[in-house]
Motif scaffolding. Structure first.
Motif, PDB file in Angstrom:
ATOM      1  N   ILE A   2       1.311   2.438  43.966  1.00 52.35           N
ATOM      2  CA  ILE A   2       0.838   1.300  43.721  1.00 52.35           C
ATOM      3  C   ILE A   2       2.431   0.541  44.795  1.00 52.35           C
ATOM      4  O   ILE A   2       3.542   1.440  44.083  1.00 52.35           O
ATOM      5  CB  ILE A   2       0.010   0.347  42.924  1.00 52.35           C
ATOM      6  CG1 ILE A   2      -0.798   0.752  42.613  1.00 52.35           C
ATOM      7  CG2 ILE A   2       0.710  -1.628  42.916  1.00 52.35           C
ATOM      8  CD1 ILE A   2      -2.128   0.455  43.008  1.00 52.35           C
ATOM      9  N   TYR A   3       2.086  -0.679  45.819  1.00 55.44           N
ATOM     10  CA  TYR A   3       3.228  -0.758  45.756  1.00 55.44           C
ATOM     11  C   TYR A   3       2.990  -2.419  46.989  1.00 55.44           C
ATOM     12  O   TYR A   3       1.883  -2.610  46.860  1.00 55.44           O
ATOM     13  CB  TYR A   3       3.968   0.067  47.420  1.00 55.44           C
ATOM     14  CG  TYR A   3       2.867   0.703  48.796  1.00 55.44           C
ATOM     15  CD1 TYR A   3       3.503  -0.649  49.744  1.00 55.44           C
ATOM     16  CD2 TYR A   3       1.925   1.212  49.236  1.00 55.44           C
ATOM     17  CE1 TYR A   3       2.440  -0.638  50.346  1.00 55.44           C
ATOM     18  CE2 TYR A   3       1.206   1.572  49.651  1.00 55.44           C
ATOM     19  CZ  TYR A   3       1.804   0.944  50.917  1.00 55.44           C
ATOM     20  OH  TYR A   3       0.828   0.959  52.064  1.00 55.44           O
ATOM     21  N   ALA A   4       3.489  -3.316  47.084  1.00 57.63           N
ATOM     22  CA  ALA A   4       2.781  -4.779  48.339  1.00 57.63           C
ATOM     23  C   ALA A   4       3.084  -4.424  49.452  1.00 57.63           C
ATOM     24  O   ALA A   4       4.094  -4.510  50.351  1.00 57.63           O
ATOM     25  CB  ALA A   4       3.760  -5.438  47.613  1.00 57.63           C
ATOM     26  N   PRO A 155      -2.447   5.533  48.938  1.00 57.06           N
ATOM     27  CA  PRO A 155      -1.642   3.866  48.329  1.00 57.06           C
ATOM     28  C   PRO A 155      -1.840   3.198  48.736  1.00 57.06           C
ATOM     29  O   PRO A 155      -2.182   2.111  48.110  1.00 57.06           O
ATOM     30  CB  PRO A 155      -0.058   4.377  48.512  1.00 57.06           C
ATOM     31  CG  PRO A 155      -0.046   6.178  49.140  1.00 57.06           C
ATOM     32  CD  PRO A 155      -1.757   6.532  49.914  1.00 57.06           C
ATOM     33  N   TYR A 156      -2.165   2.432  50.374  1.00 60.40           N
ATOM     34  CA  TYR A 156      -2.565   1.419  50.864  1.00 60.40           C
ATOM     35  C   TYR A 156      -3.935   1.400  49.971  1.00 60.40           C
ATOM     36  O   TYR A 156      -3.488   0.385  49.912  1.00 60.40           O
ATOM     37  CB  TYR A 156      -2.900   2.205  52.059  1.00 60.40           C
ATOM     38  CG  TYR A 156      -2.707   0.585  52.821  1.00 60.40           C
ATOM     39  CD1 TYR A 156      -2.015  -0.606  53.334  1.00 60.40           C
ATOM     40  CD2 TYR A 156      -3.909   0.608  53.403  1.00 60.40           C
ATOM     41  CE1 TYR A 156      -2.448  -1.770  53.891  1.00 60.40           C
ATOM     42  CE2 TYR A 156      -5.008  -0.739  54.065  1.00 60.40           C
ATOM     43  CZ  TYR A 156      -3.929  -2.296  54.051  1.00 60.40           C
ATOM     44  OH  TYR A 156      -4.777  -2.556  54.569  1.00 60.40           O
ATOM     45  N   VAL A 157      -5.164   1.627  50.099  1.00 62.79           N
ATOM     46  CA  VAL A 157      -5.982   1.407  50.133  1.00 62.79           C
ATOM     47  C   VAL A 157      -5.997   1.680  48.001  1.00 62.79           C
ATOM     48  O   VAL A 157      -6.652   0.098  47.842  1.00 62.79           O
ATOM     49  CB  VAL A 157      -7.044   2.634  49.452  1.00 62.79           C
ATOM     50  CG1 VAL A 157      -8.372   2.094  49.388  1.00 62.79           C
ATOM     51  CG2 VAL A 157      -7.790   2.566  51.996  1.00 62.79           C
ATOM     52  N   HIS A 158      -5.082   1.921  47.560  1.00 63.86           N
ATOM     53  CA  HIS A 158      -5.716   2.132  46.409  1.00 63.86           C
ATOM     54  C   HIS A 158      -4.096   0.481  45.986  1.00 63.86           C
ATOM     55  O   HIS A 158      -5.098  -0.569  44.851  1.00 63.86           O
ATOM     56  CB  HIS A 158      -4.707   3.170  45.885  1.00 63.86           C
ATOM     57  CG  HIS A 158      -4.899   2.955  44.011  1.00 63.86           C
ATOM     58  ND1 HIS A 158      -3.307   3.565  43.655  1.00 63.86           N
ATOM     59  CD2 HIS A 158      -5.391   2.629  43.378  1.00 63.86           C
ATOM     60  CE1 HIS A 158      -4.183   3.690  42.209  1.00 63.86           C
ATOM     61  NE2 HIS A 158      -5.109   3.043  42.076  1.00 63.86           N
ATOM     62  N   SER A 159      -3.430  -0.041  46.935  1.00 58.00           N
ATOM     63  CA  SER A 159      -2.501  -1.486  46.437  1.00 58.00           C
ATOM     64  C   SER A 159      -3.555  -2.027  46.748  1.00 58.00           C
ATOM     65  O   SER A 159      -3.794  -3.209  45.846  1.00 58.00           O
ATOM     66  CB  SER A 159      -1.585  -1.118  47.140  1.00 58.00           C
ATOM     67  OG  SER A 159      -0.516   0.270  47.171  1.00 58.00           O
ATOM     68  N   THR A 169     -11.281   5.872  42.623  1.00 53.52           N
ATOM     69  CA  THR A 169     -12.077   5.998  43.720  1.00 53.52           C
ATOM     70  C   THR A 169     -11.730   5.816  44.924  1.00 53.52           C
ATOM     71  O   THR A 169     -12.325   6.790  45.561  1.00 53.52           O
ATOM     72  CB  THR A 169     -13.503   5.951  42.630  1.00 53.52           C
ATOM     73  OG1 THR A 169     -13.364   6.637  41.367  1.00 53.52           O
ATOM     74  CG2 THR A 169     -14.799   6.684  43.497  1.00 53.52           C
ATOM     75  N   TRP A 170     -11.891   4.297  45.394  1.00 50.22           N
ATOM     76  CA  TRP A 170     -11.918   4.091  46.741  1.00 50.22           C
ATOM     77  C   TRP A 170     -11.046   4.148  47.411  1.00 50.22           C
ATOM     78  O   TRP A 170     -10.617   4.803  48.448  1.00 50.22           O
ATOM     79  CB  TRP A 170     -11.749   3.048  46.667  1.00 50.22           C
ATOM     80  CG  TRP A 170     -13.534   2.351  45.899  1.00 50.22           C
ATOM     81  CD1 TRP A 170     -13.690   0.757  45.020  1.00 50.22           C
ATOM     82  CD2 TRP A 170     -15.026   2.176  46.290  1.00 50.22           C
ATOM     83  NE1 TRP A 170     -14.749   0.778  44.951  1.00 50.22           N
ATOM     84  CE2 TRP A 170     -15.957   1.559  46.304  1.00 50.22           C
ATOM     85  CE3 TRP A 170     -15.078   3.181  47.868  1.00 50.22           C
ATOM     86  CZ2 TRP A 170     -17.483   1.306  46.311  1.00 50.22           C
ATOM     87  CZ3 TRP A 170     -16.152   3.222  48.373  1.00 50.22           C
ATOM     88  CH2 TRP A 170     -17.124   2.211  47.260  1.00 50.22           C
ATOM     89  N   ALA A 171      -9.979   4.547  47.051  1.00 50.51           N
ATOM     90  CA  ALA A 171      -8.567   5.456  47.162  1.00 50.51           C
ATOM     91  C   ALA A 171      -8.534   6.181  47.832  1.00 50.51           C
ATOM     92  O   ALA A 171      -8.046   6.628  48.765  1.00 50.51           O
ATOM     93  CB  ALA A 171      -7.398   4.952  45.817  1.00 50.51           C
ATOM     94  N   VAL A 172      -9.429   7.687  47.122  1.00 50.60           N
ATOM     95  CA  VAL A 172      -9.804   8.529  47.832  1.00 50.60           C
ATOM     96  C   VAL A 172     -11.023   8.847  48.905  1.00 50.60           C
ATOM     97  O   VAL A 172     -10.592   9.551  49.471  1.00 50.60           O
ATOM     98  CB  VAL A 172     -10.042   9.895  46.453  1.00 50.60           C
ATOM     99  CG1 VAL A 172     -10.381  11.015  46.627  1.00 50.60           C
ATOM    100  CG2 VAL A 172      -8.680   9.528  45.901  1.00 50.60           C
TER     101      VAL A 172
END
Length: 235
Positions: A2-4, A155-159, A169-172
């Motif tokens: 996770i990042y900003a 990581p972008y979608v997860h963040s 799940t959506w992040a993958v």
């Protein structure tokens, strides 16, 4: 992981996640409506090098953004795999290997004699002299595609969705769909296969936190695919 994210990240995600898949979808639709052309050895080498440069440019943009914002490259997966999830990672690798080699065996068994395997992907190498430039593409795809579609997009979608339901799940899943559609020029059948393999790649990256496994496997499967078309042609 996770990042900003910033506006620059959003622009990159827009290009990688929407613009490129749309363009590849248009190209794939045009290709499906006409017989695939034969590639000469020279055209194949040009194709391999041009695509390698394009993939490098995509990954280069991601790396430059990371350097500019002084972010940890661990987020992109530039680290050793997480040992606490080794069992999951190894299981995913076994599942992937089983599916991949099963599909390869089926393709060679049913397509090699009639050269359908080569006709489905005329850009694949059929001569040993084409292998060096193809190897450049294998390494480029293995490294640069993984940096973009796994290291950056997951990581972008997860963040962006971290506070939503099923964010992991959506992040993958979202990068999986994007990656599959970006290969539309290879045909609908290839997109389906790539989608399955991409999903396993995404899970492998998400659980291991590292690009190491996916880069190695991605490079190897592309190389094995090229060797398969060369040897089947010789046969």
């Amino acid at each position: 992981m996770i990042y900003a994210p910033t506006l620059v990240d959003a622009l990159l995600a827009l290009v990688f996640g929407l613009v490129i898949p749309i363009l590849m979808g248009i190209k794939g639709n045009q290709t499906s409506q006409q017989e695939l052309p034969e590639f000469s050895s020279h055209q194949k080498r040009q194709f391999y090098i041009a695509n390698s440069i394009f993939l490098f440019a995509m990954a280069f943009l991601v790396v430059m953004v990371w350097l500019y914002y002084q972010r940890s490259f661990d987020i992109l997966g530039f680290k050793q795999p997480d040992e606490t999830t080794a069992t999951i990672s190894y299981t995913l690798l076994i599942v992937f290997a089983s599916l991949y080699f099963g599909d390869l065996y089926y393709s060679l068994k049913w397509d090699a004699d009639s050269e359908d395997l080569i006709k489905k992907a005329p850009f694949m190498p059929t001569r040993w002299s084409e292998l060096p430039s193809y190897l450049v593409l294998c390494i480029s795809a293995g490294v640069f595609e993984e940096v973009v579609f796994r290291g950056f997009l997951i990581p972008y979608v997860h963040s962006m969705l971290q506070h939503t339901f099923l964010a992991s799940t959506w992040a993958v899943v979202i990068p999986t769909v994007v990656f599959s559609l970006a290969h539309m020029y290879q045909g609908k059948e290839a997109v389906l296969k790539i989608g399955v393999f991409s999903l396993l790649f995404g899970l492998l990256f998400f659980h291991s936190g590292s690009l190491l496994y996916v880069i190695i496997v991605h490079t190897l499967i592309d190389l094995i695919g090229g060797l398969a078309t060369i040897t089947s042609k010789k046969a």
